[in-house]
Design a protein around this motif. Structure first.
Motif, PDB file in Angstrom:
ATOM      1  N   PHE A  53       0.855  -1.201   0.000  1.00 58.25           N
ATOM      2  CA  PHE A  53       0.000   0.000   0.000  1.00 58.25           C
ATOM      3  C   PHE A  53       0.884   1.241   0.000  1.00 58.25           C
ATOM      4  CE2 PHE A  53       0.797  -0.829   4.431  1.00 58.25           C
ATOM      5  CZ  PHE A  53       0.778   0.398   5.077  1.00 58.25           C
ATOM      6  N   GLY A  54       0.276   2.347  -0.383  1.00 58.35           N
ATOM      7  CA  GLY A  54       1.017   3.583  -0.558  1.00 58.35           C
ATOM      8  C   GLY A  54       1.074   4.451   0.684  1.00 58.35           C
ATOM      9  N   ALA A  55       2.055   5.344   0.691  1.00 59.25           N
ATOM     10  CA  ALA A  55       2.174   6.331   1.759  1.00 59.25           C
ATOM     11  C   ALA A  55       1.081   7.388   1.605  1.00 59.25           C
ATOM     12  CB  ALA A  55       3.557   6.979   1.707  1.00 59.25           C
ATOM     13  N   GLY A  56       0.901   8.191   2.631  1.00 57.29           N
ATOM     14  CA  GLY A  56      -0.066   9.279   2.557  1.00 57.29           C
ATOM     15  C   GLY A  56      -1.505   8.833   2.617  1.00 57.29           C
ATOM     16  N   ARG A  57      -1.745   7.634   3.170  1.00 58.61           N
ATOM     17  CA  ARG A  57      -3.106   7.101   3.265  1.00 58.61           C
ATOM     18  C   ARG A  57      -3.537   6.906   4.717  1.00 58.61           C
ATOM     19  NH1 ARG A  57      -5.448   5.028  -1.373  1.00 58.61           N
ATOM     20  NH2 ARG A  57      -4.202   5.316  -3.245  1.00 58.61           N
ATOM     21  N   GLU A  58      -2.967   7.714   5.590  1.00 56.75           N
ATOM     22  CA  GLU A  58      -3.340   7.742   7.005  1.00 56.75           C
ATOM     23  C   GLU A  58      -3.064   6.412   7.710  1.00 56.75           C
ATOM     24  OE1 GLU A  58      -7.238   9.387   7.541  1.00 56.75           O
ATOM     25  OE2 GLU A  58      -6.826  11.083   6.229  1.00 56.75           O
ATOM     26  N   TYR A  59      -2.039   5.704   7.219  1.00 58.42           N
ATOM     27  CA  TYR A  59      -1.565   4.500   7.912  1.00 58.42           C
ATOM     28  C   TYR A  59      -0.054   4.463   7.735  1.00 58.42           C
ATOM     29  CZ  TYR A  59      -1.811  -0.327   9.714  1.00 58.42           C
ATOM     30  OH  TYR A  59      -1.674  -1.469  10.476  1.00 58.42           O
ATOM     31  N   ASP A  60       0.646   4.930   8.748  1.00 63.90           N
ATOM     32  CA  ASP A  60       2.099   5.024   8.699  1.00 63.90           C
ATOM     33  C   ASP A  60       2.713   3.634   8.540  1.00 63.90           C
ATOM     34  OD1 ASP A  60       4.613   6.697   9.406  1.00 63.90           O
ATOM     35  OD2 ASP A  60       4.709   4.986  10.780  1.00 63.90           O
ATOM     36  N   PHE A  61       3.748   3.536   7.702  1.00 61.77           N
ATOM     37  CA  PHE A  61       4.386   2.237   7.469  1.00 61.77           C
ATOM     38  C   PHE A  61       4.915   1.632   8.768  1.00 61.77           C
ATOM     39  CE2 PHE A  61       5.617   3.745   2.926  1.00 61.77           C
ATOM     40  CZ  PHE A  61       4.366   3.380   2.451  1.00 61.77           C
ATOM     41  N   GLY A  62       5.488   2.463   9.619  1.00 63.55           N
ATOM     42  CA  GLY A  62       6.001   1.971  10.888  1.00 63.55           C
ATOM     43  C   GLY A  62       4.895   1.399  11.769  1.00 63.55           C
ATOM     44  N   GLN A  63       3.752   2.078  11.779  1.00 65.79           N
ATOM     45  CA  GLN A  63       2.614   1.573  12.557  1.00 65.79           C
ATOM     46  C   GLN A  63       2.122   0.254  11.992  1.00 65.79           C
ATOM     47  OE1 GLN A  63       1.175   2.918  15.503  1.00 65.79           O
ATOM     48  NE2 GLN A  63       0.406   0.808  15.441  1.00 65.79           N
ATOM     49  N   PHE A  64       2.073   0.158  10.653  1.00 67.80           N
ATOM     50  CA  PHE A  64       1.672  -1.098  10.020  1.00 67.80           C
ATOM     51  C   PHE A  64       2.591  -2.240  10.439  1.00 67.80           C
ATOM     52  CE2 PHE A  64       2.921  -3.923   6.511  1.00 67.80           C
ATOM     53  CZ  PHE A  64       1.772  -4.705   6.426  1.00 67.80           C
ATOM     54  N   LEU A  65       3.895  -2.001  10.403  1.00 70.59           N
ATOM     55  CA  LEU A  65       4.844  -3.058  10.757  1.00 70.59           C
ATOM     56  C   LEU A  65       4.725  -3.428  12.231  1.00 70.59           C
ATOM     57  CD1 LEU A  65       7.870  -1.832   8.628  1.00 70.59           C
ATOM     58  CD2 LEU A  65       6.411  -3.823   8.160  1.00 70.59           C
ATOM     59  N   ASP A  73       1.884  -3.226  13.928  1.00 63.29           N
ATOM     60  CA  ASP A  73       0.634  -3.987  14.000  1.00 63.29           C
ATOM     61  C   ASP A  73       0.843  -5.411  13.486  1.00 63.29           C
ATOM     62  OD1 ASP A  73      -0.700  -1.780  15.007  1.00 63.29           O
ATOM     63  OD2 ASP A  73      -1.612  -1.226  13.083  1.00 63.29           O
ATOM     64  N   ALA A  74       1.620  -5.544  12.413  1.00 60.80           N
ATOM     65  CA  ALA A  74       1.894  -6.875  11.870  1.00 60.80           C
ATOM     66  C   ALA A  74       2.631  -7.728  12.900  1.00 60.80           C
ATOM     67  CB  ALA A  74       2.703  -6.760  10.590  1.00 60.80           C
ATOM     68  N   ALA A  75       3.641  -7.141  13.546  1.00 57.41           N
ATOM     69  CA  ALA A  75       4.406  -7.877  14.563  1.00 57.41           C
ATOM     70  C   ALA A  75       3.508  -8.293  15.722  1.00 57.41           C
ATOM     71  CB  ALA A  75       5.568  -7.029  15.051  1.00 57.41           C
ATOM     72  N   ALA A  76       2.632  -7.397  16.146  1.00 58.25           N
ATOM     73  CA  ALA A  76       1.719  -7.711  17.245  1.00 58.25           C
ATOM     74  C   ALA A  76       0.719  -8.793  16.853  1.00 58.25           C
ATOM     75  CB  ALA A  76       0.979  -6.453  17.689  1.00 58.25           C
ATOM     76  N   SER A  77       0.498  -8.954  15.559  1.00 53.25           N
ATOM     77  CA  SER A  77      -0.432  -9.967  15.051  1.00 53.25           C
ATOM     78  C   SER A  77       0.245 -11.297  14.768  1.00 53.25           C
ATOM     79  CB  SER A  77      -1.110  -9.446  13.772  1.00 53.25           C
ATOM     80  OG  SER A  77      -1.781  -8.236  14.018  1.00 53.25           O
ATOM     81  N   GLY A  78       1.547 -11.386  15.064  1.00 52.11           N
ATOM     82  CA  GLY A  78       2.251 -12.644  14.853  1.00 52.11           C
ATOM     83  C   GLY A  78       2.880 -12.790  13.490  1.00 52.11           C
ATOM     84  N   LEU A  79       3.133 -11.651  12.817  1.00 52.24           N
ATOM     85  CA  LEU A  79       3.755 -11.673  11.495  1.00 52.24           C
ATOM     86  C   LEU A  79       5.120 -10.991  11.559  1.00 52.24           C
ATOM     87  CD1 LEU A  79       0.605 -10.722   9.414  1.00 52.24           C
ATOM     88  CD2 LEU A  79       1.770 -12.948   9.365  1.00 52.24           C
ATOM     89  N   ALA A  80       6.149 -11.710  11.181  1.00 57.76           N
ATOM     90  CA  ALA A  80       7.515 -11.187  11.202  1.00 57.76           C
ATOM     91  C   ALA A  80       7.938 -10.761   9.802  1.00 57.76           C
ATOM     92  CB  ALA A  80       8.466 -12.259  11.726  1.00 57.76           C
ATOM     93  N   GLN A  81       8.853  -9.791   9.725  1.00 59.36           N
ATOM     94  CA  GLN A  81       9.330  -9.292   8.430  1.00 59.36           C
ATOM     95  C   GLN A  81      10.299 -10.284   7.788  1.00 59.36           C
ATOM     96  OE1 GLN A  81      10.930  -5.269   8.550  1.00 59.36           O
ATOM     97  NE2 GLN A  81       9.691  -4.829  10.359  1.00 59.36           N
ATOM     98  N   ASP A  82      10.039 -10.574   6.517  1.00 58.50           N
ATOM     99  CA  ASP A  82      11.000 -11.303   5.689  1.00 58.50           C
ATOM    100  C   ASP A  82      11.777 -10.337   4.798  1.00 58.50           C
ATOM    101  OD1 ASP A  82      11.157 -13.954   6.322  1.00 58.50           O
ATOM    102  OD2 ASP A  82       9.870 -14.663   4.701  1.00 58.50           O
TER     103      ASP A  82
END
Length: 201
Positions: free
Chosen positions: A153-165, A167-176
Motif C-alpha cells: 500500500f502507498g504512503a499518505g493514506r493515514e496509515y504510517d508504514f512503521g505503525q503497520f509493521l 501492527d503486523a508484529a503484534a499480530s504474529g507476522l515477522a518481516q522477511d
C-alpha cells in the motif's frame, strides 16, 4: 459489530462507486495495460498448484491470473458488486463475500491454510482504522506455518508504514523482506510505497 470499512463507507455515500471501479479496470484491460504485476511476483514465490488467498480481491484481476497459471485461489472481498464482477470477468477462483476483519474461511468450506496471502491495491488503507490489527491477525490465522503474506500500500493514506509493521508484529507476522515496489526495488526511508513480505513469527 466491526466498524464499516472505508471502502463500504464510500459505496454507501456513492452507490455508483463500485461500478466505476469495475469499469476502470475493464477499460485498462481493454487498453492492454499491465494489471497483474503483483500476481507475477506472487507466482514467482511459490510452486505452481499453491494455495493463494487474494485478500481484498476486488474485481478479480490478480485472482484470475493466479488461477489461470495453475494455483488454487480464493478471492475475498467485502463488496458484493466487486465479487460479482470477479466471477464474471475472471472465473476459476473460488470467490467469497466477507469482511476481512471477520475472516473465517472454514465457515465458508475453505479449511486448508494458505501458502501465500496477497493484499494489493491499497486494501490496507481501505480498512476501517479500528480493524487493521484485527485483519492482520485474521490473515495470520489463515497462513500455513511456512506461508507468507505479501501486503502492499502507498504512503499518505493515514496509515504510517512503521505503525503497520508494528501492527503486523503484534499480530504474529515477522518481516522477511521490505520492498518499495512490486517489481522488487528495495525499500528506503523515503519510499512512497511499501510491499511487505511477512511470515508467521
Amino acid at each position: 459489530m466491526v466498524e464499516q470499512s472505508i471502502w463500504m463507507q464510500k459505496v454507501a455515500a456513492d452507490p455508483g462507486h463500485s461500478q466505476w471501479y469495475i469499469e476502470r479496470f475493464r477499460s485498462m484491460a481493454r487498453a492492454g495495460e499491465d494489471l497483474v504485476g503483483e500476481a507475477r511476483m506472487v507466482d514467482a514465490m511459490v510452486p505452481r498448484g499453491s494455495r493463494i488467498l487474494d485478500a481484498g480481491c476486488g474485481p478479480g484481476r490478480l485472482s484470475g491470473y493466479l488461477s489461470g497459471v495453475g494455483h488454487d485461489v480464493v478471492g475475498v472481498d467485502v463488496d458484493p458488486a466487486l465479487i460479482a464482477a470477479a466471477e464474471e470477468d475472471h472465473p476459476g477462483p473460488r470467490y467469497v463475500v466477507a469482511d476481512l476483519a471477520e475472516l473465517d474461511l472454514p465457515a465458508h468450506g475453505v479449511a486448508d491454510p494458505f501458502d501465500v496471502i496477497v493484499m494489493a491495491g491499497n486494501v490496507m488503507a481501505f480498512l476501517a482504522p479500528s480493524t487493521r490489527a484485527t485483519v492482520l491477525a485474521r490473515l495470520r490465522a489463515h497462513l500455513a506455518p511456512d506461508g507468507r503474506a505479501v501486503i502492499g500500500f502507498g504512503a499518505g493514506r493515514e496509515y504510517d508504514f512503521g505503525q503497520f509493521l508494528d501492527d503486523a508484529a503484534a499480530s504474529g507476522l515477522a518481516q522477511d523482506l521490505l520492498l518499495s515496489t512490486w517489481d522488487l526495488r528495495p525499500f528506503a526511508e523515503e519510499s512512497e510505497f511499501l510491499v511487505a513480505l511477512l511470515r508467521p513469527a
